[in-house]
Write a protein that holds these residues in place. Structure first.
Motif, PDB file in Angstrom:
ATOM      1  N   TYR A 226      26.829 144.468  67.532  1.00 59.34           N
ATOM      2  CA  TYR A 226      25.672 144.272  68.405  1.00 59.34           C
ATOM      3  C   TYR A 226      25.744 145.300  69.535  1.00 59.34           C
ATOM      4  CZ  TYR A 226      22.046 142.221  71.232  1.00 59.34           C
ATOM      5  OH  TYR A 226      20.877 142.035  71.936  1.00 59.34           O
ATOM      6  N   ASP A 432      23.806 153.151  80.692  1.00 55.31           N
ATOM      7  CA  ASP A 432      23.083 151.901  80.455  1.00 55.31           C
ATOM      8  C   ASP A 432      21.638 152.112  80.871  1.00 55.31           C
ATOM      9  OD1 ASP A 432      25.496 150.643  79.738  1.00 55.31           O
ATOM     10  OD2 ASP A 432      25.965 150.415  81.865  1.00 55.31           O
TER      11      ASP A 432
ATOM     12  N   VAL C 204      25.854 136.402  65.938  1.00 55.16           N
ATOM     13  CA  VAL C 204      25.875 136.901  67.314  1.00 55.16           C
ATOM     14  C   VAL C 204      26.233 135.759  68.257  1.00 55.16           C
ATOM     15  CG1 VAL C 204      24.458 137.832  69.188  1.00 55.16           C
ATOM     16  CG2 VAL C 204      24.220 138.740  66.866  1.00 55.16           C
ATOM     17  N   HIS C 223      27.262 138.776  77.761  1.00 63.59           N
ATOM     18  CA  HIS C 223      26.573 139.674  76.825  1.00 63.59           C
ATOM     19  C   HIS C 223      26.787 139.213  75.381  1.00 63.59           C
ATOM     20  CE1 HIS C 223      30.738 140.978  76.949  1.00 63.59           C
ATOM     21  NE2 HIS C 223      30.539 141.541  75.774  1.00 63.59           N
ATOM     22  N   ARG C 224      25.992 139.776  74.500  1.00 63.15           N
ATOM     23  CA  ARG C 224      26.030 139.421  73.082  1.00 63.15           C
ATOM     24  C   ARG C 224      27.078 140.251  72.341  1.00 63.15           C
ATOM     25  NH1 ARG C 224      20.769 138.492  74.340  1.00 63.15           N
ATOM     26  NH2 ARG C 224      19.958 136.498  73.541  1.00 63.15           N
ATOM     27  N   TYR C 226      28.595 140.640  68.119  1.00 67.53           N
ATOM     28  CA  TYR C 226      28.485 140.181  66.731  1.00 67.53           C
ATOM     29  C   TYR C 226      29.891 139.934  66.193  1.00 67.53           C
ATOM     30  CZ  TYR C 226      27.159 139.664  61.912  1.00 67.53           C
ATOM     31  OH  TYR C 226      26.970 139.139  60.663  1.00 67.53           O
ATOM     32  N   SER C 368      41.535 145.997  73.492  1.00 65.73           N
ATOM     33  CA  SER C 368      41.902 146.869  74.602  1.00 65.73           C
ATOM     34  C   SER C 368      41.049 146.464  75.800  1.00 65.73           C
ATOM     35  CB  SER C 368      41.638 148.312  74.203  1.00 65.73           C
ATOM     36  OG  SER C 368      41.966 149.182  75.242  1.00 65.73           O
ATOM     37  N   PRO C 373      29.683 145.598  78.488  1.00 60.80           N
ATOM     38  CA  PRO C 373      28.471 146.423  78.565  1.00 60.80           C
ATOM     39  C   PRO C 373      27.701 146.133  79.854  1.00 60.80           C
ATOM     40  CG  PRO C 373      28.664 145.410  76.389  1.00 60.80           C
ATOM     41  CD  PRO C 373      29.754 144.825  77.244  1.00 60.80           C
ATOM     42  N   GLY C 374      27.395 147.157  80.607  1.00 64.63           N
ATOM     43  CA  GLY C 374      26.649 147.011  81.848  1.00 64.63           C
ATOM     44  C   GLY C 374      27.516 146.767  83.064  1.00 64.63           C
ATOM     45  N   PHE C 375      28.837 146.652  82.868  1.00 61.83           N
ATOM     46  CA  PHE C 375      29.735 146.445  84.000  1.00 61.83           C
ATOM     47  C   PHE C 375      29.657 147.613  84.975  1.00 61.83           C
ATOM     48  CE2 PHE C 375      33.865 147.573  85.891  1.00 61.83           C
ATOM     49  CZ  PHE C 375      34.117 146.444  86.643  1.00 61.83           C
ATOM     50  N   ARG C 376      29.617 147.275  86.233  1.00 61.45           N
ATOM     51  CA  ARG C 376      29.747 148.313  87.240  1.00 61.45           C
ATOM     52  C   ARG C 376      30.620 147.759  88.363  1.00 61.45           C
ATOM     53  NH1 ARG C 376      25.283 152.615  87.959  1.00 61.45           N
ATOM     54  NH2 ARG C 376      25.625 152.218  85.752  1.00 61.45           N
ATOM     55  N   GLY C 387      38.371 147.319  87.862  1.00 62.04           N
ATOM     56  CA  GLY C 387      37.795 148.345  86.998  1.00 62.04           C
ATOM     57  C   GLY C 387      38.719 149.516  86.738  1.00 62.04           C
ATOM     58  N   MET C 390      41.112 149.871  83.477  1.00 64.55           N
ATOM     59  CA  MET C 390      40.573 149.669  82.137  1.00 64.55           C
ATOM     60  C   MET C 390      40.924 150.803  81.180  1.00 64.55           C
ATOM     61  SD  MET C 390      36.942 147.901  83.149  1.00 64.55           S
ATOM     62  CE  MET C 390      36.869 146.152  83.621  1.00 64.55           C
TER      63      MET C 390
END
Lengths: 433, 433, 433, 433
Positions: A226, A432, C204, C223-224, C226, C368, C373-376, C387, C390
Motif C-alpha cells: 500500500y 509527500d 489493508v 496510516h494504511r 497491506y 528497520s 509515511p508523512g512523518f515529519r 527522528g 532512523m
C-alpha cells in the motif's frame, strides 16, 4: 617528453551490452562467450600491478574478480557435471571463494590483495581453461534447463563483478597521488533539464519480479504494497545542486543529518563527496577518465546514504522507498545508457519527463534491505547469494553508467551499507503530497 | 602436468658481495655498478605482482625498494650537482621519500603497496636513467671527496634495502596459502657443534667504529665502556634447542617472559616462531626456498626480542649487551657466509670456537638503541638517517645470511622494535660469571 | 559469618505504575510527583559507587539518569517559563545534555562515568530543587496546555530512563566477579503453555497511534499498510527452547545466521545469550536477583537481533514485522505485568491465547526503524527526540518486565541496533501461511 | 550562593613523611601504623564516587590502591604465617591482585573501575581488619627478620601507591569539566635561580644501592660504570623556559623530535603539556589545587619522554643517563620537600647549586630501564616486582612533590613508558663537554 604519459592507459570503446535479457538455449554459448570476453576487455587496460592490489577491504583486486567469476562456473557448474572433474588448481577452490560457507574454506576478504600468485597471466589461463570446458559441457547438454539456469545466473553474477571491477579500480586509482586515468575523460555537459515533480496516487500496487526469465531470488515474490500518495523528482540531483548544499553549510549543520550520519561525517572528516577535491580553480572530481573539473550539470556521484538523506532533508524532500521507485519506474522503457556511457561517467539529462532512472547512478532509497513477504532463500550454496545480507543495508534502485545494460531490470535490488560511497550512487528525491 | 610449478620461481646463484669494504676513487664507478646490479638481480625472480604488494605496514614492496634506493641518488647526489637538474618524474620525489622530513612530503608508509603506478618496468627505467646520469657525474668529478662519501653512503643504503627486499618478500610469500619459493630450498645440516662458553674478564674496553673508511653515524664516537666479567655462547641457539623450550611449555609459563612480552604473546596468539607451523609430521619452517621440514641443527630464526629474552631466561642465561658482543667479536675475522648463503638460509656450525657471528642471523642484544656518548646527528636530511630512531628499539649485532657480505662490520648496529620478527633475527646467549 | 552478604542489596517491593495513561490537568502534579519519586525509589538500593560507574559506552550511570531526567525539566520547562530563571548549576546544562544539538554542548557519552562530581547526594539535591520549582510553576499555570503537554512528555521521558537505569545496572553488576543482586531472585516457573500459532488474513490494515492523549512523534501518522496473511506465535520463546537451539549447534552453523550476525558472533566469541554461563550443574543466568539457575520455562532474554533472527530461521519461522505485531496486538487489552514483575524478571505464561505481549520482554521485529509515511520531526530540540535515529536500528515491540506499566502502548516503537543485547529483548516468532 | 563550592574538597595539611628510612624492629609497628594511616589520610578528601572511578587504563581508582596495598600484607605476610588463616573475603585475593602471576588469577587492570563493590567503606573495613591482624602478628614475632623485611617492603610498596593515588586522582579530576580541586592551590613563585651547569670528569664510578637497609631489587648490584666527562643543569626546566619552546614552534618542528615522538604527538594532537590549556589570559595549568594560572618559575611538569627529549634537543642539550644523574647526586644530602609540598605542587628554586633533585619532579633520563650487571630477580611472587618490566621503559630519577619523603633514595629507579605523562615528570638537562 612527458614522462607522465605512460601512467595513463587508454582503451578502445568498450561494448557494454553483450547479454540479451532473455537467453534462448541456442544462444547460450554465444551469450556465455560475450559476457566472458567483456570481463577480459574491461581488464585489458590494466597492468599486472593494477590488477593485483586491493585498495581497501571492501574492494577486490581486478584479478580476483576475474578469478572468482571463473571459480563460480568451475565450482557450481563443472564440478558436479564434468566427468572425472579435476580442478584447474587445487587451491583455487578456497582462494577464489567469496563468501559461500557451503563450499568450504574461504581466503579472508581483506587479504585478497596479498595474493601475488597466481599472477594475472595465470588467471587469464584459468579463464581460458574453464571457458573451453564450459563450451564442451554446454554442447553436450543443450536441453538441460537446470544447467542453463545456473549458467545464466553465473553470467549475471559475472556482470555484477564487471561493475565492481570498475568501481574498485576507480577507488584504487583515486588513492594514487598520480591519479591515473582508466579511460578518456568525459566531455562537459552543456545544461540539465529543470527538476520537476511527478505525482502518484495512493493505493495498493504490486512490486517484485514478474514474467521476465531471469531474476535474483531477492526480487521475489511479487507482492502487494500500500502506497500513500507521493511525488518523485524528474531527474537526479546535479553536482551544482549538491555544491549549493555544501555552500549552505550543509555538512556543518547537525539538524540535516541522521545522528549516525553525523558521527560518520566527523569520524571520516568528510565535508564533500569522496571523489571531490577543491583547488584554487574550484571543485575537481576524480573520474575513470582522471581528475577533471567538476561538471555542474552531471549527476552527483559517490554519496553515502547519510549524505543523500541529509541533502534530501535540506532540500525539504526525502528519499523514495523502493516500492515508490519501482511502481513509478515500471511503466517506463529501460532507457539506454546516456551518451557518456563509453567513458563510464553519467551525462546530464535534457528530458523533462521522468528520466535518468536506469543507467546514470544508482539511487539510494530509504528502504532497508529486507526479505519480500514470503521470501525463502533456496537451499544450498546459491541460497547464500542474497538472503544472508538482509540487515543494516539500504536498497539502491535503477543502475549506473558502469552497469552492463543487459543487467538492468526494474525490479533489480542493489544494496549497500549506509556508509558506502565507492559505488556510483546518486540521489533521486521524493516528497509527500 | 603440475600446474603449481609456475608459481615457484628459481633464480641462478646470486652474488652477494659486490661492494669492497674500502672504495678507492678509481673503483667507485665499478662499485656503484656492482651494487646497483645486485639489487636488480635480487628482484629478477619476482613477478610484477610480487614486486608491487605490501604485506604489512612494516614491510615495503620490492618495487618500492628499487625506486627508493634510486631516489636516494637522484635526490641527494644528482639534484644539488647536476647542471640544469630535471627530475625523472616530478612526483617521485614525494613517492619514494621514506622518512626524510627535510626533503619534504612523503607518501605514507602503510600506503606504499597501493602504488600500482609507476609499474615495475617504469621503475627499472628510472633506475637505468639515474645510473646513466650518476656515471656521467662521477666521470666529471673524480676527485670530489664529498661526492664520493655520499655515493658510498648511498651504496650502503642500497645494501640495507637489498636485505629488506629479501625479508619483505619472505613475509609476502609466507602469507600466501600457496607458499611460493623465491629460490631453491636449503639442504639439511648434518650436525651442530656443541654449545660452549667463552669467558671475558672485566675492565674498561673501547667500542665504536675506528679506522675503516665507511661507517654509519650511529657507530661513533668510539668510546670507553666498563664491562663486568662475562661469558658468551660459542654459537647461535639451534632450532632443536628452541623446540625444547616449546616442549617445556616455555610459551605458557609467564615467569620466563617480560610482562610486555607476555601481553604480546597473548595478543598475537603466538606459541612458536612466526614462520614455524606444525603438521602431522612435525615442525615445518617457511623459508625463501619454500615450506621445509624444520632443520634441527640450523639456527633458530625470526624470533622477537621477547622470545629471545624468554628463551634465555629459561636457559638460565641472558642476552649479551652490545658492548659485550662487540668487544668479544672485534678480534675475530669477519667470517664469510656459510655454505648455505646462496639459498638465503643459515647453516649449522661445526666450529667449536666463537662462531656464527656475522652471516647467519642477527643477534638480539639487551641494549636499547641509544646514542653513543658524544653522538650528534649530522645537519640536514642525512641527520635523519639514524638518530631519530633512538627510542624503544633494541640493537641487533652481527649480520645474517641475507646481509650483503661487504656490508658487514664489527661495529655495525642494527635495530628493531622488540616485537619485530620478520628480520633474520636469532639468539646468542651470554651469562654472568 | 558470610562476608559476601553486605554486597547484596535488597529493596522493598517497588511500585512500577505511578503514571496514569491519561493525565488530567488536575492530576498533573500528583502524576509528576509519582513518576519522580519512582526514579528515586529505583535508585535507592544503589550505593554511591554503583550510581556513578559506566560499564560500557552504551550504558549510563544511574546518577546520570537521575540528573538527565531532571535536566529535561529544568531546560525545556523551567528555563523558558520561570521568571528570572537561574540554573541550579551553570555546568549542568552541558553535563546532563544527552544528544540535543539544539541545546548546545554535550558532555561526551562514553565519558559519563568519569563524572565523580557532582556526587549522588548533590544530584538528589538537584532533583529536589527542580521538583520544588516545577510544583511552583505548575500551580501558577493550571490551564497552560502546552506546558502540560511538555511535562507529560518529560514524565514519559523519565519512564524511559527508569527502564534504562535498570538495564544499565544489570549490565554493571554482571561484569563484577561478585555478581551483586539488585533485588530478590525470582522463583522458578512450574510450566509454560505450549506454543501455538494464531492466524491473520491478508488485507489493508491501519497502524500508528490514534486517540490516546500521549504518544511519541514516531508513532504517527496513523496510516494504511497491506499485510499478506501470516501467523503469530502465542507466546515468547522459552529458555528451554533456546537451549535446544544451542544444543543443536545453532551457534556453530553459519546457514542459520545473517552474514553480519555470523561476523558479530565470531568477533564477540558469543555462543550463548550474554547473561548465560555454564557451570558443572548446567546453565546459569545473571538476573537482577543475582546469578540463578536458568529457568527453562521463562522467556529467553537479552538476545541480539542476530540471535533472534538465527533462532527463528532454525525454527523454520521468522521474526514478525512491526505492522503484523501491532495489527495482531491492537484488539487485545494491555495485559498487566506477570507475577514476577516485582523482581524484574519475566514469568512463564499459562495462557493458551496470544500472550506475553506487553510486559515480559521486548520483541524484536524484522522492521528497520524508519519514518512512517508523512512523518515529519517537530521543530526545535524535541525534534531530535526520535527522528534522527532512523537508520540501522530495528524496532522492538511490546514492553518488558522493567518497563513501567503506564508507559506501555500498542503503538509504541522501541528501537536498538541489531547487536544490542543488554536490553530485556526476547523472541516472538511469526511465519507465512 | 555559589553552588560550585561543594564540588571542591579541602583537606588539612597532610604529613607526608611517616616512614623512617631505617626501620628498627622496635619501631616496626609504629612505622606500619604511620604509613597505613597516611594512605587513609590521602583518601580522606575523596568522595565514594571519586574513589571508585578509573579515568584511563594506566590509572587505578583510589579505592583499588587502598585495597591492593592491604592485599599485599594479607597475601604475602598473613597468609603464610597466620594460624588458621582465613581471608577477609574469598574474592579479594583475585580482585586486588595487580600483576602477580604466581599468586593466581587477576582482575583485568582496565576493569578496576567497574568494581563498585566492595564499596569504599567496606575497603576501609578491610584495611582495619588486616591492620589488627598485622599488629597481632608483629607482636608475636618481634625477632623474625624475614617477616620484618617483608613488612618493610610492603610499606615501601604502599608508599609507591600513595604517590600513584595522587597522580591518578589528578588525572581523574583533570578530565572533569568542573576541574575539582583536591587541595588548596599553590601560591605563585616569585623567581627562579638562573640555570647554570655543573661539570663532572670522566672515569669509572660506582652506582647502585649500598649500605642503607632498604632498597628495591632493581637498585642492585652496585657496579662500576665508565662515564665520559659531562655537565648537569643546576635545576629543573621551568614553565617559562618550556613555554619559550612552544613559542618557538617546538611542537611543529620534526627535527627536534624522535620519529616515534613525532608520531605520538600527531596521534595525540599534543601541542603543549597535558595539563596545560590556553585561555584568553594566557596559559593555565591544572593542579591538585585546581585550575591555576601557569607559574612561570615553577618546574614544568607532566611531560613525556618524547617531550623532554625534544625540549633538550631544541635547547642544544640532552637528557642525562641514570649513571650520570646518580653519580652527581650521590654526594648531596636528600633535600627536603620544597615549601609547596603541602599543596602537592613543586616550587621554584632560589639555589644556585645543584638543586631540585629529589622532591619536585621526577627527571627523565635517557637510560632505558634494564637490569644492572649481575641482577637476578628473586624467586617467587616478589620476583615479579620489578624485573619483568625491563623493556621499553625509561628510567626517571629523583622524586617528586607527591613522593613520600621517607621513600626517596639516590639509587631509586622509577620507570615509565616514553609516552607516560600523568606522573609528576619534569626535565633536567645534561650536555657533553
Amino acid at each position: 617528453m612527458d614522462r607522465r604519459a605512460p601512467l595513463v592507459c587508454r582503451h578502445p570503446g568498450l561494448r557494454v551490452n553483450p547479454l540479451p535479457n532473455t537467453v534462448m538455449p541456442a544462444d547460450l554459448i554465444s551469450a556465455y562467450n560475450a559476457v566472458r570476453q567483456q570481463s577480459a576487455a574491461l581488464a585489458a587496460p590494466l597492468s599486472c600491478e593494477d590488477s593485483c592490489v586491493q585498495s581497501m577491504p571492501d574492494a577486490s583486486p581486478a584479478k580476483w574478480h576475474l578469478g572468482h567469476t571463473t571459480w563460480f562456473f568451475e565450482t557450481f557448474v563443472l564440478e558436479p557435471r564434468e566427468p572425472g572433474f579435476k580442478p584447474f588448481h587445487s587451491a583455487f577452490r578456497m582462494l577464489f571463494n567469496s563468501y559461500y560457507n557451503a563450499v568450504g574454506d574461504k581466503h579472508p576478504r581483506p587479504q585478497r590483495g596479498l595474493l601475488t600468485r597466481p599472477g594475472l597471466s595465470e588467471v587469464l589461463g584459468y579463464r581460458s581453461n574453464v571457458d573451453e570446458r564450459m563450451q564442451a559441457l554446454l554442447l553436450t547438454k543443450p536441453d538441460d534447463d537446470e544447467l542453463r539456469e545456473l549458467v545464466v545466473l553465473g553470467l549475471h553474477h559475472e556482470q555484477q563483478h564487471q561493475e565492481l571491477l570498475l568501481t574498485d579500480i576507480k577507488h584504487l586509482f583515486s588513492v594514487s597521488p598520480l591519479y591515473p586515468a582508466y579511460t578518456d575523460p568525459a566531455s562537459p555537459c552543456a545544461t540539465a533539464a529543470p527538476l520537476t515533480w511527478h505525482a502518484f496516487p495512493d493505493g495498493v500496487v504490486q512490486i517484485g519480479h514478474e514474467g521476465d526469465p531471469f531474476y535474483f531470488d531477492n526480487e521475489k515474490p511479487r507482492h502487494r504494497v500500500y502506497l500513500q500518495a507521493y511525488q518523485l523528482a524528474s531527474r537526479l540531483v546535479t553536482n551544482a545542486e549538491y555544491a549549493a548544499f555544501i555552500e549552505a553549510e550543509g555538512y556543518g549543520t547537525p539538524a540535516h543529518w541522521l545522528a549516525e550520519g553525523w558521527d560518520w561525517r566527523l569520524a571520516e572528516g568528510r565535508d564533500h563527496p569522496m571523489y571531490w577535491q577543491r583547488n584554487t580553480a574550484g571543485w575537481q572530481e576524480f573520474t575513470l577518465g582522471g581528475l577533471c573539473a567538476l561538471d555542474p550539470n552531471a549527476p552527483v556521484l559517490h554519496v553515502s546514504y547519510y549524505e543523500a538523506d541529509a541533502y534530501a532533508r535540506w532540500a525539504c524532500a526525502r528519499l523514495p522507498t523502493e516500492a515508490e521507485w519501482e511502481s513509478a519506474a515500471a511503466p517506463l522503457a529501460l532507457n539506454t545508457h546516456s551518451a557518456g556511457a563509453g567513458c563510464f561517467h553519467p551525462r546530464s539529462t535534457q528530458d523533462a519527463g521522468l528520466s535518468q532512472l536506469f543507467s546514470d547512478a544508482w539511487q539510494w532509497t530509504q528502504s532497508s534491505y529486507a526479505a519480500y513477504p514470503g521470501f525463502r532463500a533456496p537451499p544450498g550454496a546459491v541460497g547464500e547469494y542474497n538472503g544472508k545480507f538482509m540487515v543494516n543495508q539500504y536498497v539502491l534502485r535503477g543502475g549506473s553508467c558502469v552497469t552492463p545494460e543487459s543487467h538492468l531490470r526494474v525490479s533489480y535490488r542493489n544494496f549497500f551499507p549506509a556508509s558506502a560511497c565507492w559505488q556510483f550512487s546518486g540521489i533521486r528525491l521524493a516528497r509527500d503530497v
